[in-house]
Design a protein around this motif. Structure first.
Motif, short mmCIF file in Angstrom:
data_model
loop_
_atom_site.label_atom_id
_atom_site.label_comp_id
_atom_site.label_asym_id
_atom_site.label_seq_id
_atom_site.Cartn_x
_atom_site.Cartn_y
_atom_site.Cartn_z
N THR A 1 0.16 8.07 2.17
CA THR A 1 0.63 9.46 2.22
C THR A 1 -0.03 10.16 3.40
O THR A 1 -1.25 10.12 3.55
CB THR A 1 0.28 10.20 0.91
OG1 THR A 1 0.91 9.52 -0.19
CG2 THR A 1 0.77 11.64 0.95
N ASP B 1 -3.20 4.43 -1.34
CA ASP B 1 -3.32 4.03 -2.75
C ASP B 1 -4.16 5.04 -3.54
O ASP B 1 -5.00 4.68 -4.35
CB ASP B 1 -3.91 2.62 -2.86
CG ASP B 1 -3.03 1.58 -2.18
OD1 ASP B 1 -1.80 1.77 -2.15
OD2 ASP B 1 -3.57 0.58 -1.68
N GLY B 2 -3.94 6.34 -3.27
CA GLY B 2 -4.60 7.40 -4.01
C GLY B 2 -6.00 7.75 -3.53
O GLY B 2 -6.65 8.62 -4.09
N LYS B 3 -6.48 7.12 -2.47
CA LYS B 3 -7.83 7.36 -1.97
C LYS B 3 -7.77 7.96 -0.57
O LYS B 3 -7.13 7.41 0.33
CB LYS B 3 -8.60 6.04 -1.93
CG LYS B 3 -10.02 6.15 -1.46
CD LYS B 3 -10.69 4.79 -1.51
CE LYS B 3 -12.13 4.90 -1.06
NZ LYS B 3 -12.78 3.61 -1.04
N LYS B 4 -8.45 9.11 -0.35
CA LYS B 4 -8.48 9.73 0.98
C LYS B 4 -9.27 8.84 1.93
O LYS B 4 -10.42 8.50 1.66
CB LYS B 4 -9.12 11.11 0.91
CG LYS B 4 -9.13 11.82 2.26
CD LYS B 4 -9.53 13.26 2.17
CE LYS B 4 -11.02 13.40 2.14
NZ LYS B 4 -11.47 14.78 2.30
N THR C 1 5.74 3.29 1.19
CA THR C 1 5.06 2.06 0.82
C THR C 1 5.15 1.10 2.00
O THR C 1 6.23 0.84 2.51
CB THR C 1 5.70 1.42 -0.42
OG1 THR C 1 5.59 2.33 -1.51
CG2 THR C 1 5.00 0.11 -0.79
N THR D 1 -3.97 9.44 2.87
CA THR D 1 -4.37 8.86 1.59
C THR D 1 -3.70 7.50 1.46
O THR D 1 -2.51 7.37 1.71
CB THR D 1 -3.93 9.78 0.42
OG1 THR D 1 -4.42 11.09 0.66
CG2 THR D 1 -4.45 9.28 -0.90
N HIS E 1 0.86 -1.18 0.00
CA HIS E 1 0.00 0.00 0.00
C HIS E 1 0.90 1.23 0.00
O HIS E 1 1.86 1.30 0.76
CB HIS E 1 -0.88 0.06 1.26
CG HIS E 1 -1.93 -0.98 1.33
ND1 HIS E 1 -3.07 -0.94 0.57
CD2 HIS E 1 -2.02 -2.10 2.09
CE1 HIS E 1 -3.83 -1.98 0.86
NE2 HIS E 1 -3.21 -2.71 1.78
N GLU E 2 0.56 2.20 -0.84
CA GLU E 2 1.24 3.49 -0.80
C GLU E 2 0.45 4.41 0.11
O GLU E 2 -0.72 4.70 -0.15
CB GLU E 2 1.36 4.09 -2.20
CG GLU E 2 2.14 5.40 -2.18
CD GLU E 2 2.28 5.99 -3.55
OE1 GLU E 2 3.28 5.67 -4.23
OE2 GLU E 2 1.39 6.78 -3.94
N THR F 1 5.31 10.21 2.19
CA THR F 1 4.77 9.05 1.48
C THR F 1 5.71 7.87 1.64
O THR F 1 6.92 8.02 1.45
CB THR F 1 4.57 9.35 -0.02
OG1 THR F 1 3.68 10.45 -0.15
CG2 THR F 1 4.01 8.15 -0.76
#
Length: 145
Positions: free
Chosen positions: A53, A124-127, A85, A122, A50-51, A83
């Protein structure tokens, strides 16, 4: 006021480090964040990545405490972004997950009073978590699986 906010941050830090709190999902009013984040399997290795941030908004400098791959407390220049991983390799890690969080420090409002800085997480790009633009005194926290 600064002593109260610093004391509150230390209490929250202690609660995080001792594992206190509830396991009731993301801390946000954003309805889209209530859906779980789908893990990104690594091709062939069985790892789940999972990325993540963490962001704290505002101007000037502030102190932040965050839990990502490690727990850290540092003075940062705002706006701040980190950020990393996070990789789950064992079945136990995949099953239990980990908690990621950020406790924002204080920032000055236009009238000179202090308030909590705004924070967002955030995945994987989702807040998945926020503190309502700093209007909530809660930290940003998400249980990542």
């Amino acid at each position: 006021m600064r002593k109260i906010i610093t004391g509150t941050a230390l209490v929250l830090t202690a609660a995080l480090l001792t594992g206190c709190g509830s396991d009731d999902g993301p801390r946000t009013d954003d309805k889209s964040a209530n859906a779980s984040v789908k893990p990104k399997p690594d091709s062939g290795s069985g790892e789940v990545k999972h990325e993540v941030t963490l962001e704290v908004f505002g101007h000037g400098t502030s102190q932040v405490y965050y839990n990502l791959n490690t727990n850290k407390f540092e003075k940062v220049k705002l706006p701040w972004k980190k950020t990393e991983t996070i990789t789950f390799t064992t079945d136990a890690e995949k099953r239990t997950g980990t908690t990621v969080s950020v406790v924002p420090g204080s920032v000055y409002k236009a009238d000179g009073t202090l308030r909590a800085a705004a924070c967002v997480i955030t995945v994987d790009g989702k807040k998945v978590a926020d503190n309502k633009g700093g209007k909530s005194d809660k930290m940003c926290k998400y249980d990542l699986k």
